[in-house]
Each structure stands twice: as C-alpha cells, then as structure tokens.
Design a protein around this motif. Structure first.
Motif, PDB file in Angstrom:
ATOM      1  N   GLU A 206       0.831  -1.213   0.000  1.00 25.41           N
ATOM      2  CA  GLU A 206       0.000   0.000   0.000  1.00 25.41           C
ATOM      3  C   GLU A 206       0.861   1.257   0.000  1.00 25.41           C
ATOM      4  O   GLU A 206       0.571   2.231  -0.707  1.00 25.41           O
ATOM      5  CB  GLU A 206      -0.922  -0.012   1.216  1.00 25.41           C
ATOM      6  N   LYS A 207       1.921   1.239   0.783  1.00 27.13           N
ATOM      7  CA  LYS A 207       2.829   2.386   0.834  1.00 27.13           C
ATOM      8  C   LYS A 207       3.502   2.617  -0.528  1.00 27.13           C
ATOM      9  O   LYS A 207       3.571   3.753  -1.018  1.00 27.13           O
ATOM     10  CB  LYS A 207       3.894   2.142   1.908  1.00 27.13           C
ATOM     11  N   THR A 208       3.976   1.546  -1.129  1.00 28.72           N
ATOM     12  CA  THR A 208       4.636   1.658  -2.440  1.00 28.72           C
ATOM     13  C   THR A 208       3.647   2.100  -3.509  1.00 28.72           C
ATOM     14  O   THR A 208       3.977   2.924  -4.376  1.00 28.72           O
ATOM     15  CB  THR A 208       5.273   0.313  -2.824  1.00 28.72           C
ATOM     16  N   THR A 209       2.428   1.564  -3.464  1.00 30.10           N
ATOM     17  CA  THR A 209       1.396   1.960  -4.432  1.00 30.10           C
ATOM     18  C   THR A 209       1.064   3.441  -4.304  1.00 30.10           C
ATOM     19  O   THR A 209       0.894   4.140  -5.318  1.00 30.10           O
ATOM     20  CB  THR A 209       0.126   1.119  -4.220  1.00 30.10           C
ATOM     21  N   ALA A 210       0.983   3.931  -3.066  1.00 28.81           N
ATOM     22  CA  ALA A 210       0.718   5.365  -2.858  1.00 28.81           C
ATOM     23  C   ALA A 210       1.854   6.212  -3.415  1.00 28.81           C
ATOM     24  O   ALA A 210       1.617   7.266  -4.043  1.00 28.81           O
ATOM     25  CB  ALA A 210       0.524   5.645  -1.366  1.00 28.81           C
ATOM     26  N   SER A 211       3.105   5.766  -3.217  1.00 30.74           N
ATOM     27  CA  SER A 211       4.255   6.504  -3.758  1.00 30.74           C
ATOM     28  C   SER A 211       4.234   6.519  -5.280  1.00 30.74           C
ATOM     29  O   SER A 211       4.548   7.528  -5.913  1.00 30.74           O
ATOM     30  CB  SER A 211       5.556   5.883  -3.247  1.00 30.74           C
ATOM     31  N   ILE A 212       3.856   5.371  -5.875  1.00 24.93           N
ATOM     32  CA  ILE A 212       3.762   5.303  -7.340  1.00 24.93           C
ATOM     33  C   ILE A 212       2.710   6.288  -7.850  1.00 24.93           C
ATOM     34  O   ILE A 212       2.921   6.994  -8.850  1.00 24.93           O
ATOM     35  CB  ILE A 212       3.426   3.864  -7.777  1.00 24.93           C
ATOM     36  N   LYS A 213       1.597   6.347  -7.155  1.00 27.85           N
ATOM     37  CA  LYS A 213       0.524   7.266  -7.560  1.00 27.85           C
ATOM     38  C   LYS A 213       0.995   8.721  -7.483  1.00 27.85           C
ATOM     39  O   LYS A 213       0.750   9.516  -8.394  1.00 27.85           O
ATOM     40  CB  LYS A 213      -0.697   7.055  -6.671  1.00 27.85           C
ATOM     41  N   ILE A 214       1.692   9.054  -6.390  1.00 32.20           N
ATOM     42  CA  ILE A 214       2.194  10.424  -6.227  1.00 32.20           C
ATOM     43  C   ILE A 214       3.177  10.773  -7.345  1.00 32.20           C
ATOM     44  O   ILE A 214       3.093  11.844  -7.960  1.00 32.20           O
ATOM     45  CB  ILE A 214       2.856  10.584  -4.843  1.00 32.20           C
ATOM     46  N   GLN A 215       4.116   9.857  -7.621  1.00 32.31           N
ATOM     47  CA  GLN A 215       5.098  10.126  -8.668  1.00 32.31           C
ATOM     48  C   GLN A 215       4.461  10.173 -10.049  1.00 32.31           C
ATOM     49  O   GLN A 215       4.884  10.947 -10.906  1.00 32.31           O
ATOM     50  CB  GLN A 215       6.200   9.058  -8.637  1.00 32.31           C
ATOM     51  N   SER A 216       3.437   9.355 -10.269  1.00 31.59           N
ATOM     52  CA  SER A 216       2.754   9.374 -11.573  1.00 31.59           C
ATOM     53  C   SER A 216       2.055  10.709 -11.790  1.00 31.59           C
ATOM     54  O   SER A 216       2.141  11.299 -12.878  1.00 31.59           O
ATOM     55  CB  SER A 216       1.751   8.220 -11.644  1.00 31.59           C
ATOM     56  N   VAL A 217       1.364  11.187 -10.742  1.00 28.60           N
ATOM     57  CA  VAL A 217       0.686  12.492 -10.853  1.00 28.60           C
ATOM     58  C   VAL A 217       1.701  13.599 -11.061  1.00 28.60           C
ATOM     59  O   VAL A 217       1.524  14.495 -11.892  1.00 28.60           O
ATOM     60  CB  VAL A 217      -0.167  12.751  -9.586  1.00 28.60           C
ATOM     61  N   ARG A 218       2.805  13.535 -10.299  1.00 26.52           N
ATOM     62  CA  ARG A 218       3.840  14.559 -10.446  1.00 26.52           C
ATOM     63  C   ARG A 218       4.451  14.520 -11.846  1.00 26.52           C
ATOM     64  O   ARG A 218       4.676  15.567 -12.458  1.00 26.52           O
ATOM     65  CB  ARG A 218       4.934  14.341  -9.394  1.00 26.52           C
ATOM     66  N   ALA A 219       4.741  13.315 -12.332  1.00 29.99           N
ATOM     67  CA  ALA A 219       5.319  13.188 -13.673  1.00 29.99           C
ATOM     68  C   ALA A 219       4.351  13.714 -14.732  1.00 29.99           C
ATOM     69  O   ALA A 219       4.760  14.390 -15.686  1.00 29.99           O
ATOM     70  CB  ALA A 219       5.676  11.730 -13.955  1.00 29.99           C
ATOM     71  N   PHE A 220       3.068  13.407 -14.568  1.00 26.89           N
ATOM     72  CA  PHE A 220       2.069  13.892 -15.523  1.00 26.89           C
ATOM     73  C   PHE A 220       2.025  15.421 -15.526  1.00 26.89           C
ATOM     74  O   PHE A 220       1.996  16.060 -16.591  1.00 26.89           O
ATOM     75  CB  PHE A 220       0.689  13.326 -15.182  1.00 26.89           C
ATOM     76  N   ASN A 221       2.034  16.030 -14.331  1.00 25.04           N
ATOM     77  CA  ASN A 221       2.004  17.491 -14.244  1.00 25.04           C
ATOM     78  C   ASN A 221       3.245  18.122 -14.864  1.00 25.04           C
ATOM     79  O   ASN A 221       3.166  19.135 -15.571  1.00 25.04           O
ATOM     80  CB  ASN A 221       1.876  17.932 -12.779  1.00 25.04           C
ATOM     81  N   ILE A 222       4.403  17.491 -14.606  1.00 27.07           N
ATOM     82  CA  ILE A 222       5.646  18.028 -15.160  1.00 27.07           C
ATOM     83  C   ILE A 222       5.664  17.898 -16.681  1.00 27.07           C
ATOM     84  O   ILE A 222       6.047  18.829 -17.406  1.00 27.07           O
ATOM     85  CB  ILE A 222       6.857  17.320 -14.522  1.00 27.07           C
ATOM     86  N   VAL A 223       5.255  16.722 -17.179  1.00 25.26           N
ATOM     87  CA  VAL A 223       5.201  16.532 -18.641  1.00 25.26           C
ATOM     88  C   VAL A 223       4.226  17.517 -19.273  1.00 25.26           C
ATOM     89  O   VAL A 223       4.510  18.105 -20.331  1.00 25.26           O
ATOM     90  CB  VAL A 223       4.810  15.073 -18.969  1.00 25.26           C
ATOM     91  N   LEU A 224       3.082  17.706 -18.627  1.00 28.13           N
ATOM     92  CA  LEU A 224       2.104  18.665 -19.150  1.00 28.13           C
ATOM     93  C   LEU A 224       2.687  20.070 -19.176  1.00 28.13           C
ATOM     94  O   LEU A 224       2.520  20.808 -20.162  1.00 28.13           O
ATOM     95  CB  LEU A 224       0.838  18.624 -18.278  1.00 28.13           C
ATOM     96  N   THR A 225       3.400  20.454 -18.107  1.00 31.77           N
ATOM     97  CA  THR A 225       4.033  21.776 -18.066  1.00 31.77           C
ATOM     98  C   THR A 225       5.081  21.921 -19.153  1.00 31.77           C
ATOM     99  O   THR A 225       5.164  22.964 -19.822  1.00 31.77           O
ATOM    100  CB  THR A 225       4.674  21.998 -16.683  1.00 31.77           C
ATOM    101  N   ILE A 226       5.894  20.874 -19.344  1.00 32.26           N
ATOM    102  CA  ILE A 226       6.933  20.927 -20.392  1.00 32.26           C
ATOM    103  C   ILE A 226       6.292  21.037 -21.765  1.00 32.26           C
ATOM    104  O   ILE A 226       6.766  21.785 -22.639  1.00 32.26           O
ATOM    105  CB  ILE A 226       7.836  19.685 -20.295  1.00 32.26           C
TER     106      ILE A 226
END
Length: 509
Positions: A206-226
């Motif tokens: 559960e902890k790892t899945t939550a971290s994956i979700k956070i990084q996925s959202v962050r990566a999506f936001n960064i890619v969208l910004t780029i």
C-alpha cells in the motif's frame, strides 16, 4: 459359558489380531518410507542431532575433568570428532526449531520514490513482495502436509502398540508423539508468523502503491508543463517567422527562444524533483566557486554569449575580421553557440595578400570579445564598407586627366553601393553619433618618390569587395591604354654598360 466361548474362539481372535498387525505394519512401513526423504523430517532430525551432539560434548568435557591422562586423550579425540560434526550441521544451530524452519524473512522496504524512473523498480518491488508471500504460503502448506503424514503415522503406531504391546512399540510411539507435538507447535508458530508477515507485506504494498501514484501524478504534471512550455516556444517561433523578415534576425531570435526554452525545462525538472532547494543552492554555490576558477574560460565564453546575443554587437550572417596570433581572419558568422562563434572564411583582399588560402571553418571562443579586437563589417544592417585603390603615375603623365578618368569609372561602378550606404548610414545615425556621414567616393593625390599617386576610395559590398576592385582595376587599365600621355609608374632599374678593351695577348696580363 463365556469361558468356553473364549477358549473355543481364542485361536481365531489371535489369528485376526496377527493379520491386523501385519497389515498395519505394512502401511506404517510405506508411510515411513515416504517420510524418510521429506525435507522437514530431515531438518528436524538434523536439528535433534545437533542438540544431542552438544549434550554429548558437554558430558564428555565433564567426564574429561575426572579422567586420567590416557582416558583424557581418548575423550579429547571424541570431542574433536563431535565438534567436526557440529561444524557440518552449523546451519541447525538455532535454539528453536520453529524459528529455524518457519520464521519469515524481513519484509524488504523500498526507498522513497523521488523520480518517475523509480516507478519501474517500485512495480518490481511489489511483484517480489507478492511472490515472497506466495512462497511462504507454499512453505506452510508443505509443512502442514508433512504434519498430516506424521499424524497418520502416529495413529498407526498407537494401534500397533495397542494390539501388540512391547517396549519397542512404546518407544516408537513416544518418539512419534514428540514429533507430532513439535510439528504442531511449529505449524502454529508459522500460522501466527504468516498473519504478521502478511500484514507487513500488505502495508508495504500500500505504501509503495501510494508513492507510485504520487510520482505518476507529479510526472504527468511536469510533462504537461513541459508540453505547454514547448508549445509556447513553437508559438513564439511562428510569430517570429511571421513578423521578422530578416533571416539573420530570425536566426538570432530562434536561438534565444531555444535557449530560454531549454532553461525553463531544466528549471521545471529541478524544482519538480529536488526536495531540498536550499541544499541545492548551497551545493551549487560551493561548486560554482570551484568551477569558476577551474573553468574560467568556459564561464567567460558563456558570459560572452549573453553579451553577444543580448547586446546585438554580432549576429549570424555578419562579416567580421578577427586578429589572433599575428594573423587576420575575415569571414561570415554562420553560428553563435553557447561557447563559440563559428566563422566561415571567405575570399577577400586579405586572402589575396596574406593568407593565400580560404574556405576554412574557424572557431572563435566567445570570450574573445572581451580580450581581442573583432571588427564587424556589417554591424546593424550595414552592407557596405570603404575600399581603396591606389594608382601611381609617372611625373611626366597627365595626372589631371588620369584623375578625371579614375573618378568617372569609380563613381559609376560604385553608384549603387553609395546609395545603399546612405540609407544604412541614416539608420546608423539614430543610434550612434557619426560626425562625418558622407559616403560618396573620395579621391586623393599624393607626391611619392617615384611618381604621383592617386588614391580612390569608394563604397563596396562588404561580402564582395574584391570583385568590384577587380572590375574597377580592369576598366582603369583599359582606359589608360587609350592615352599616350598617361603612364603608370612602377619600380625599374637602369643598367649602364661600359666599353672594355679586349686583351688579345695573354702575355700582357
């Protein structure tokens, strides 16, 4: 009546009991053979052997304290043999059989995810945790099956001991009961351990899945910004192409947009994935201080790039002249990168008089603008430059006629460039204080040691000065050849030959 009945049927009862015992013995042997190579039974036996060996060593050591010299040496040899056995069984050194065979391993924990690439390793981590959980379940099931077989064996031994009581059967039953108790206790320990182990694994997943979700959202936001930043860069390039007609200016604007775009992307990535910005600033501060000393020229070139791009002194397409190591280079700027200016050397008067070669690609560090003299022939849109032509006439030539001929040819040949120079000069005067903006051809006459020198100066194309000079020179020579009273002076020598008397008689010498 009962006694008679027992006496009559006792032999048959004994025979039936004997058949049952043989049948039970057969089943027990089959079961025992199956368990003989069971991994858990082997581990259990080795564990007991290890414990018994330790007890034997302790007993022998106590006995050795009381024994005489002869017996003591025998006991020491026995202890040595037993210690060698302990070394072979060192993996069974645990004090608890349950912990030795069914204690789960520590749950692997993954470090905090800090970038999108770590998502791959996070998924691998989750997959490994689930695989470890399945392996432990299979381990428990295998142990449980062994316990079931031991219980069956214990039941058979108990029936045989009941039908045919004997010391041997009683001892066998005692051992079987002990094994069943030990294995049952171990299974309970394994089941409790599994419940704890399963909870820990689930928490880690559960902890790892939550971290994956956070990084996925962050990566999506960064890619969208780029993507937005890149789209804005393309939009600015489109606007620059539409409203900037000059290719050289568009090239410079395109370079600036690319530079800003790349730096924006780098900053987005830095602020997106660096947790402690103050720590980064501190590290960069110390690092930049050392790099500034070790890479002074590179940093000066970067600063020079900023001065060139934002100062407007040089642009791609400008014709410049660079002096380095007692050599002049004239060429056109074909690129201005972050560290250097790239120059394409063209054919010019300097090529004709000094270098005797051209067409080379010359790389000039940007820091040269701070330390070296760089002349710009086409600064701020200027397309013309002053060029001069000197012609020396003999003293007896009609130098006035020659001057008129030269003036007519030069003015006619440079008329178009003179007009272009006037327009460029008017634009240049808006930024600079130019005291003498006249661009019409100029002519001068000087008295030299071996003739009259006429110096003609005119505006010519900055990129093709040699061509106009060549055309003017040909026309002047052709026109001078039509007049006998105009002679071009050139270095000459007079040779005087003296008359000598030839000696015919060698004896007079």
């Amino acid at each position: 009546m009962k006694k008679i009945f027992l006496l009559l049927f006792l032999p048959f009862i004994v025979l039936l009991a004997q058949d049952d015992i043989e049948h039970l013995d057969q089943k027990l042997n089959e079961l025992h053979n199956n368990l003989a190579y069971n991994t858990w039974i082997i581990k259990y036996n080795n564990f007991n052997i290890y414990k018994k060996t330790q007890e034997e060593i302790l007993a022998l050591e106590k006995e050795g304290l009381k024994a005489n010299e002869r017996n003591k040496s025998i006991i020491e040899r026995q202890i040595l043999i037993l210690k060698e056995r302990l070394e072979l069984l060192s993996e069974y050194k645990s004090a608890n059989f349950s912990k030795m065979v069914l204690a789960p391993e520590e749950v692997d924990k993954i470090d905090k995810l800090t970038n999108p690439l770590a998502i791959i390793s996070a998924y691998s981590h989750i997959k490994k945790l689930r695989r470890d959980k399945e392996e432990y379940i299979n381990l428990l099931n295998s142990f449980k099956q062994t316990l079931d077989e031991l219980i069956k064996e214990n039941v058979l031994v108990a029936e045989i001991a009941k039908l045919a009581p004997s010391k041997e059967h009683d001892e066998y039953l005692k051992i079987s009961n002990q094994m069943v108790r030990d294995f049952s206790q171990t299974l309970r320990f394994g089941e409790i351990s599994y419940s704890v182990y399963e909870k820990k694994i689930q928490e880690e997943i559960e902890k790892t899945t939550a971290s994956i979700k956070i990084q996925s959202v962050r990566a999506f936001n960064i890619v969208l910004t780029i993507v937005i930043v890149v789209a804005i860069a393309f939009l600015l390039k489109f606007i620059a192409r539409k409203y900037i007609g000059d290719n050289d200016r568009f090239y410079t604007a395109n370079k600036i947009i690319n530079f800003i775009n790349i730096n924006m992307i780098v900053l987005i990535l830095l602020f997106g994935y660096i947790e402690n910005i103050s720590y980064l600033v501190t590290v960069l501060g110390f690092a930049s201080a050392g790099l500034a000393i070790a890479m002074k020229d590179m940093f000066m070139s970067m600063l020079g790039w900023c001065v060139i791009v934002f100062g407007g002194s040089f642009r791609v397409g400008d014709r410049v002249r660079v002096f380095q190591n007692n050599t002049h280079y004239i060429g056109d700027i074909i690129d201005i990168s972050f560290l250097r200016i790239t120059l394409y050397e063209d054919i010019s008067l300097l090529t004709y008089t000094d270098n005797r070669r051209s067409g080379r690609i010359i790389f000039i560090p940007n820091n040269f603008i701070f330390t070296n003299l760089i002349s710009n022939y086409t600064h701020h849109g200027m397309k013309t430059v002053w060029d001069g032509l000197d012609i020396t006439l003999t003293f007896d030539s009609n130098h006035q006629k020659a001057l008129e001929i030269i003036e007519e040819i030069v003015i006619k040949a440079s008329k178009g460039y003179t007009k272009l120079a006037k327009e460029s000069m008017n634009k240049l005067r808006n930024e600079y204080s130019i005291r003498n903006p006249k661009v019409e051809p100029r002519f001068f006459t000087f008295l030299e040691g071996y003739g009259m020198r006429i110096s003609a100066w005119y505006m010519t194309n900055s990129y093709a000065a040699l061509i106009l000079r060549s055309n003017i020179s040909k026309e002047i020579i052709n026109e001078f050849n039509k007049h006998n009273d105009i002679k071009i002076a050139y270095p000459s020598q007079n040779l005087y030959m003296a008359k000598h008397k030839f000696i015919e008689n060698k004896e007079d010498i």
